[in-house]
Design a protein around this motif. Structure first.
Motif, PDB file in Angstrom:
ATOM      1  N   GLN A  29       1.010  -1.309  -0.028  1.00 13.36           N
ATOM      2  CA  GLN A  29      -0.104  -0.058   0.020  1.00 13.36           C
ATOM      3  C   GLN A  29       0.702   0.920  -0.078  1.00 13.36           C
ATOM      4  O   GLN A  29       0.514   2.269  -0.723  1.00 13.36           O
ATOM      5  CB  GLN A  29      -0.918   0.063   1.314  1.00 13.36           C
ATOM      6  N   ASN A  30       1.990   1.149   0.520  1.00  2.82           N
ATOM      7  CA  ASN A  30       2.789   2.359   0.864  1.00  2.82           C
ATOM      8  C   ASN A  30       3.747   2.816  -0.490  1.00  2.82           C
ATOM      9  O   ASN A  30       4.037   3.719  -0.711  1.00  2.82           O
ATOM     10  CB  ASN A  30       3.686   2.301   1.901  1.00  2.82           C
ATOM     11  N   LEU A  31       4.024   1.496  -1.122  1.00  4.80           N
ATOM     12  CA  LEU A  31       5.015   1.683  -2.443  1.00  4.80           C
ATOM     13  C   LEU A  31       4.181   1.799  -3.698  1.00  4.80           C
ATOM     14  O   LEU A  31       4.569   2.445  -4.663  1.00  4.80           O
ATOM     15  CB  LEU A  31       5.960   0.423  -2.354  1.00  4.80           C
ATOM     16  N   ILE A  32       3.156   0.742  -3.694  1.00  3.56           N
ATOM     17  CA  ILE A  32       2.545   0.582  -5.092  1.00  3.56           C
ATOM     18  C   ILE A  32       1.188   1.494  -5.129  1.00  3.56           C
ATOM     19  O   ILE A  32       0.603   0.879  -4.269  1.00  3.56           O
ATOM     20  CB  ILE A  32       2.541  -0.779  -5.529  1.00  3.56           C
ATOM     21  N   ALA A  33       0.912   1.872  -6.346  1.00  2.00           N
ATOM     22  CA  ALA A  33      -0.357   2.734  -6.553  1.00  2.00           C
ATOM     23  C   ALA A  33      -1.449   1.568  -6.988  1.00  2.00           C
ATOM     24  O   ALA A  33      -1.308   0.300  -7.550  1.00  2.00           O
ATOM     25  CB  ALA A  33      -0.235   3.717  -7.499  1.00  2.00           C
ATOM     26  N   GLY A  34      -2.762   1.903  -6.508  1.00  2.00           N
ATOM     27  CA  GLY A  34      -3.799   0.842  -6.966  1.00  2.00           C
ATOM     28  C   GLY A  34      -4.543   0.586  -5.431  1.00  2.00           C
ATOM     29  O   GLY A  34      -4.226   1.114  -4.445  1.00  2.00           O
ATOM     30  N   ILE A 119      15.788  13.966   5.723  1.00  2.12           N
ATOM     31  CA  ILE A 119      16.116  13.597   4.130  1.00  2.12           C
ATOM     32  C   ILE A 119      14.905  13.894   3.266  1.00  2.12           C
ATOM     33  O   ILE A 119      15.150  14.013   2.015  1.00  2.12           O
ATOM     34  CB  ILE A 119      16.530  12.365   4.237  1.00  2.12           C
ATOM     35  N   ALA A 120      13.569  14.006   3.843  1.00  2.00           N
ATOM     36  CA  ALA A 120      12.510  14.288   2.836  1.00  2.00           C
ATOM     37  C   ALA A 120      11.372  14.941   3.581  1.00  2.00           C
ATOM     38  O   ALA A 120      10.262  14.652   3.520  1.00  2.00           O
ATOM     39  CB  ALA A 120      11.718  12.850   2.594  1.00  2.00           C
ATOM     40  N   PRO A 121      11.708  16.348   3.865  1.00  2.00           N
ATOM     41  CA  PRO A 121      10.726  17.068   4.687  1.00  2.00           C
ATOM     42  C   PRO A 121       9.357  17.402   3.716  1.00  2.00           C
ATOM     43  O   PRO A 121       8.213  17.669   4.464  1.00  2.00           O
ATOM     44  CB  PRO A 121      11.416  18.183   5.074  1.00  2.00           C
ATOM     45  N   ASP A 122       9.639  17.485   2.664  1.00  2.00           N
ATOM     46  CA  ASP A 122       8.539  17.842   1.553  1.00  2.00           C
ATOM     47  C   ASP A 122       7.972  16.918   0.914  1.00  2.00           C
ATOM     48  O   ASP A 122       7.081  17.074  -0.042  1.00  2.00           O
ATOM     49  CB  ASP A 122       9.088  19.113   0.634  1.00  2.00           C
ATOM     50  N   ALA A 123       8.205  15.549   1.414  1.00  2.00           N
ATOM     51  CA  ALA A 123       7.542  14.371   0.411  1.00  2.00           C
ATOM     52  C   ALA A 123       6.048  14.248   0.661  1.00  2.00           C
ATOM     53  O   ALA A 123       5.651  15.000   1.648  1.00  2.00           O
ATOM     54  CB  ALA A 123       8.287  13.143   0.943  1.00  2.00           C
ATOM     55  N   PRO A 124       5.347  14.045  -0.368  1.00  2.00           N
ATOM     56  CA  PRO A 124       3.958  14.185  -0.158  1.00  2.00           C
ATOM     57  C   PRO A 124       3.597  13.248   1.110  1.00  2.00           C
ATOM     58  O   PRO A 124       2.466  13.534   1.409  1.00  2.00           O
ATOM     59  CB  PRO A 124       3.546  13.437  -1.575  1.00  2.00           C
ATOM     60  N   ILE A 311      10.000   1.218   9.402  1.00  2.77           N
ATOM     61  CA  ILE A 311      11.177   0.727   8.445  1.00  2.77           C
ATOM     62  C   ILE A 311      10.789   1.088   7.232  1.00  2.77           C
ATOM     63  O   ILE A 311      11.453   1.839   6.405  1.00  2.77           O
ATOM     64  CB  ILE A 311      11.772  -0.489   8.906  1.00  2.77           C
ATOM     65  N   THR A 312       9.659   0.645   6.991  1.00  2.51           N
ATOM     66  CA  THR A 312       9.178   0.859   5.426  1.00  2.51           C
ATOM     67  C   THR A 312       8.958   2.205   5.178  1.00  2.51           C
ATOM     68  O   THR A 312       9.610   2.826   4.174  1.00  2.51           O
ATOM     69  CB  THR A 312       7.884   0.122   5.459  1.00  2.51           C
ATOM     70  N   VAL A 313       8.618   3.175   6.199  1.00  5.24           N
ATOM     71  CA  VAL A 313       8.206   4.464   5.569  1.00  5.24           C
ATOM     72  C   VAL A 313       9.750   5.130   5.451  1.00  5.24           C
ATOM     73  O   VAL A 313       9.943   6.113   4.558  1.00  5.24           O
ATOM     74  CB  VAL A 313       7.371   5.335   6.704  1.00  5.24           C
ATOM     75  N   ALA A 314      10.826   4.816   6.447  1.00  7.35           N
ATOM     76  CA  ALA A 314      12.115   5.419   6.206  1.00  7.35           C
ATOM     77  C   ALA A 314      12.713   4.914   5.098  1.00  7.35           C
ATOM     78  O   ALA A 314      13.345   5.816   4.299  1.00  7.35           O
ATOM     79  CB  ALA A 314      12.843   4.678   7.326  1.00  7.35           C
ATOM     80  N   ILE A 315      12.488   3.753   4.498  1.00  2.00           N
ATOM     81  CA  ILE A 315      12.826   3.307   3.097  1.00  2.00           C
ATOM     82  C   ILE A 315      12.186   4.210   1.966  1.00  2.00           C
ATOM     83  O   ILE A 315      12.895   4.479   1.155  1.00  2.00           O
ATOM     84  CB  ILE A 315      12.660   1.649   2.959  1.00  2.00           C
ATOM     85  N   LEU A 316      10.876   4.322   2.204  1.00  2.00           N
ATOM     86  CA  LEU A 316      10.185   5.285   1.211  1.00  2.00           C
ATOM     87  C   LEU A 316      10.933   6.663   1.131  1.00  2.00           C
ATOM     88  O   LEU A 316      10.841   7.274   0.072  1.00  2.00           O
ATOM     89  CB  LEU A 316       8.644   5.402   1.928  1.00  2.00           C
ATOM     90  N   GLY A 317      11.313   7.156   2.353  1.00  2.00           N
ATOM     91  CA  GLY A 317      11.984   8.440   2.167  1.00  2.00           C
ATOM     92  C   GLY A 317      13.328   8.490   1.727  1.00  2.00           C
ATOM     93  O   GLY A 317      13.563   9.275   0.870  1.00  2.00           O
ATOM     94  N   LEU A 319      13.939   6.432  -0.918  1.00  5.95           N
ATOM     95  CA  LEU A 319      13.577   6.210  -2.312  1.00  5.95           C
ATOM     96  C   LEU A 319      13.130   7.843  -2.803  1.00  5.95           C
ATOM     97  O   LEU A 319      13.512   8.092  -3.852  1.00  5.95           O
ATOM     98  CB  LEU A 319      12.245   5.286  -2.484  1.00  5.95           C
ATOM     99  N   TYR A 320      12.463   8.315  -1.831  1.00  2.61           N
ATOM    100  CA  TYR A 320      11.739   9.763  -2.443  1.00  2.61           C
ATOM    101  C   TYR A 320      13.191  10.643  -2.682  1.00  2.61           C
ATOM    102  O   TYR A 320      13.113  11.511  -3.596  1.00  2.61           O
ATOM    103  CB  TYR A 320      10.963  10.367  -1.378  1.00  2.61           C
ATOM    104  N   ARG A 321      14.183  10.722  -1.802  1.00  2.00           N
ATOM    105  CA  ARG A 321      15.280  11.376  -1.996  1.00  2.00           C
ATOM    106  C   ARG A 321      16.159  11.136  -3.248  1.00  2.00           C
ATOM    107  O   ARG A 321      16.738  11.752  -3.798  1.00  2.00           O
ATOM    108  CB  ARG A 321      16.280  11.112  -0.688  1.00  2.00           C
ATOM    109  N   CYS A 322      16.056   9.932  -3.527  1.00  2.00           N
ATOM    110  CA  CYS A 322      16.596   9.335  -4.763  1.00  2.00           C
ATOM    111  C   CYS A 322      15.930   9.832  -6.056  1.00  2.00           C
ATOM    112  O   CYS A 322      16.128   9.452  -7.079  1.00  2.00           O
ATOM    113  CB  CYS A 322      17.085   7.881  -4.825  1.00  2.00           C
ATOM    114  N   GLY A 323      14.726  10.319  -5.822  1.00  2.00           N
ATOM    115  CA  GLY A 323      13.849  10.771  -6.930  1.00  2.00           C
ATOM    116  C   GLY A 323      12.835   9.600  -7.301  1.00  2.00           C
ATOM    117  O   GLY A 323      12.532   9.874  -8.538  1.00  2.00           O
TER     118      GLY A 323
END
Length: 394
Positions: A29-34, A119-124, A311-317, A319-323
């Motif tokens: 749910q956190n990574l893949i749309a749908g 690392i990702a203060p402005d991430a959605p 942990i999942t959300v930290a990884i999400l951050g 990934l966001y930092r990497c674009g």
């Protein structure tokens, strides 16, 4: 619980599978749309969205397991001839198994929030309430001291707002109420009137009141926990036996879960009832397949449950930092690989986390027993872990 000197292997497997189902659901749910209810086409989408759609049902499985095993310990306490002397052991066991992992998990979650704000203060997902079904509020909202204190005291969702950085904690607050309500009921019925016993009864009434006012689901799903207690009662008396009955009950559970996946129209009470029917079969006591590795996986399932989300959300951050995750990803080979690597990272981190928390529960429990001048259990004694299931004292 155990049969003779052996724990029930099937319950180990049921527990770690349920933990994985919850984590896979959140990671997808956190990574893949749908959305699970959308019409997806193709084998890959069908498999991924099907496999990741059992998180909610898995929580009901946890409640039933808890009722079966922690409720079973409560039944043993109720039948004891020395309830007034033994009830503090039940409380210390539940307290140590729950909070030895919970409080460090909250420290980890707080660290994840600080990490993400750097690392990702402005991430959605930091600023928006519309990232996805698992991240439905902005993580930047997790700044309330009341929320963190409420989570530490397990009144989150009752007397304090939920923390978005670790959403699964809502179910732990429910479990804690079930433990305290069971203990209070035993003390009241058995007429234990010491100061500590009265305090527990008042505490349980307060939790009940908070549930009635702020979150009625806690009260309704108490019935699911009670189903687990009832299944333990049936199991102990050997009422349900036989391979065909065991296979049939498993088939019923699978049908219920598949039906819930197809149209989400199955009530949690029915999922709980089907699970209770399965584990009530006495023949599971002699089922040994995969017992060793099942016990090892289940041994850190509680840590995995409490740490996979931050942990999942930290990884999400990262990934966001990497674009990569300016928005949730479409399902393809790359996003599936990211999902699986995230899952593997969460499992590995949880195993390390358990080494310094969940695996050390016995130390804390024995310290508390000595501190309050209670008898310390022998090294070979059986004790329940957080979800209530019998293992050798660690």
């Amino acid at each position: 619980m155990s049969s003779g000197n052996r724990s029930v292997a099937f319950l180990h497997h049921l527990r770690w599978l349920a933990a994985v189902a919850v984590a896979v659901s959140h990671i997808r749910q956190n990574l893949i749309a749908g959305n699970e209810q959308e019409a997806h086409h193709g084998i890959l989408t069908a498999v991924v969205f099907s496999v990741s759609d059992f998180g909610g049902a898995a929580v009901m499985v946890f409640f039933v397991l808890s009722g079966f095993l922690v409720g079973g310990k409560a039944m043993d306490l109720f039948q004891s001839s020395s309830v007034a002397r033994e009830w503090p052991h039940f409380l210390i066991d539940r307290f140590s198994r729950t909070f030895v992992v919970l409080w460090p998990a909250l420290v980890l979650a707080g660290g994840a929030v600080l990490f993400l704000r750097v690392i990702a203060p402005d991430a959605p997902f930091m600023t928006s309430a519309h990232w996805g079904p698992a991240l439905y509020r902005p993580i930047n909202g997790d700044i309330s001291v009341q929320s963190w204190l409420g989570a530490a005291a397990l009144v989150n969702g009752l007397a304090s707002p939920m923390l978005q950085i670790n959403g699964p904690l809502w179910s732990l607050a429910f479990e804690w109420f079930y433990y305290m309500a069971a203990l209070a009921l035993i003390l009241g019925i058995r007429g234990v009137s010491s100061t500590g016993a009265v305090a527990i009864m008042v505490y349980a009434v307060i939790l009940l009141g908070l549930g009635l006012i702020f979150n009625s689901d806690m009260i309704v799903w108490t019935l699911v926990w009670i189903m687990g207690v009832a299944s333990r009662f049936v199991f102990d008396r050997g009422v349900l036996r036989g391979s065909w009955l065991k296979i049939g009950s498993l088939a019923v559970l699978v049908i219920v879960l598949v039906k819930n996946h197809i149209d989400h129209g199955v009530s949690n009470l029915l999922i709980g009832l089907a699970t209770a029917f399965v584990i009530a079969n006495r023949d599971w006591a002699s089922w040994k397949m995969g017992a060793s590795w099942g016990e090892k996986l289940a041994g850190f399932s509680y840590s995995f449950y409490l740490t996979h989300f931050p942990i999942t959300v930290a990884i999400l951050g990262l990934l966001y930092r990497c674009g990569i995750t300016a928005q949730r990803l479409p399902l393809n080979g790359v996003s599936l690989a990211i999902m699986l690597l995230t899952l593997a990272s969460a499992v590995a981190a949880a195993r390390v986390f358990a080494l310094v928390t969940e695996d050390r529960t016995r130390v804390v429990r024995n310290f508390l027993l000595r501190r309050f001048k209670l008898d310390t259990p022998s090294p070979g004694a059986l004790s329940s872990d957080h979800q209530g299931y019998a293992v050798r004292s660690e």
